[in-house]
Design an enzyme around this catalytic site. Structure first.
Site, mmCIF file in Angstrom:
data_model
loop_
_atom_site.group_PDB
_atom_site.id
_atom_site.type_symbol
_atom_site.label_atom_id
_atom_site.label_comp_id
_atom_site.label_asym_id
_atom_site.label_seq_id
_atom_site.Cartn_x
_atom_site.Cartn_y
_atom_site.Cartn_z
ATOM 1 N N HIS A 67 -8.733 26.182 -39.993
ATOM 2 C CA HIS A 67 -8.428 27.610 -40.111
ATOM 3 C C HIS A 67 -7.656 27.892 -41.399
ATOM 4 O O HIS A 67 -6.808 27.106 -41.803
ATOM 5 C CB HIS A 67 -7.618 28.086 -38.899
ATOM 6 N N ALA A 123 -6.534 37.179 -34.626
ATOM 7 C CA ALA A 123 -6.114 38.305 -35.459
ATOM 8 C C ALA A 123 -6.794 39.603 -35.056
ATOM 9 O O ALA A 123 -6.196 40.669 -35.130
ATOM 10 C CB ALA A 123 -6.392 38.005 -36.936
#
Length: 174
Positions: A67, A123
């Site tokens: 990530h 997110a």
């Protein structure tokens, strides 16, 4: 795409379509392809989650290391995957002022120094203020606790990415 179409995909097409449901980890859909036919999209999701859960702790941390930093140099440089760019944009991470960027960079650095992998949060289900707050809170976690929490966030991201690839009527089955 529905489950019938998913089950008809060749290995190469399956990996191409689902290769980024877990950020930069095409090995995961490659590994679960052989479990076809999936009776439902939920079964595909379960196969992916089972694969992740069966990994040793080092493998789970490897997934986390795939990530990008939130609001990091990849976002600013335009090198994020399409999915990450959209997710970070939805959280407002692409519309931060200089002070916010600086604070996020500091939090990212503290987090990676403490845990050895980037901070992972869904997110799309948050915003930039809540993300910064979560980073501060989660910096207090024990290593194993935080690794587990981050893996659960990977699964949330994966679930939403899968939903984006399947027909609306299939989403309700997830």
């Amino acid at each position: 795409m529905d489950v019938g179409a998913i089950n008809c995909l060749s290995y190469e097409d399956f990996v191409s379509v689902f290769g980024n449901v877990v950020e930069r980890c095409p090995i995961i859909p490659a590994a679960v392809w052989s479990q076809r036919p999936f009776p439902s999209v939920a079964a595909l999701q379960a196969a992916i989650f089972d694969f992740i859960d069966a990994l040793p702790e080092s493998g789970k941390e490897g997934i986390l290391r795939c990530h990008p930093d939130l609001a990091g140099k990849e976002l600013r440089g335009g090198t994020l995957t399409r999915e990450s760019r959209e997710e970070q944009g939805a959280a407002g991470l692409d519309r931060m002022d200089a002070a916010e960027v600086s604070r996020m960079a500091s939090l990212n650095a503290q987090y990676k120094e403490r845990f050895g992998f980037p901070f992972v949060i869904c997110a799309r289900a948050s915003d930039k203020a809540a993300i910064a707050e979560q980073m501060c809170e989660r910096l207090r976690n024990a290593h194993a606790q935080e690794r587990s929490r981050a893996v659960e966030e990977v699964k949330k991201i994966c679930r939403l990415r899968l939903q984006g690839l399947v027909l609306t009527d299939q989403i309700n089955k997830l």
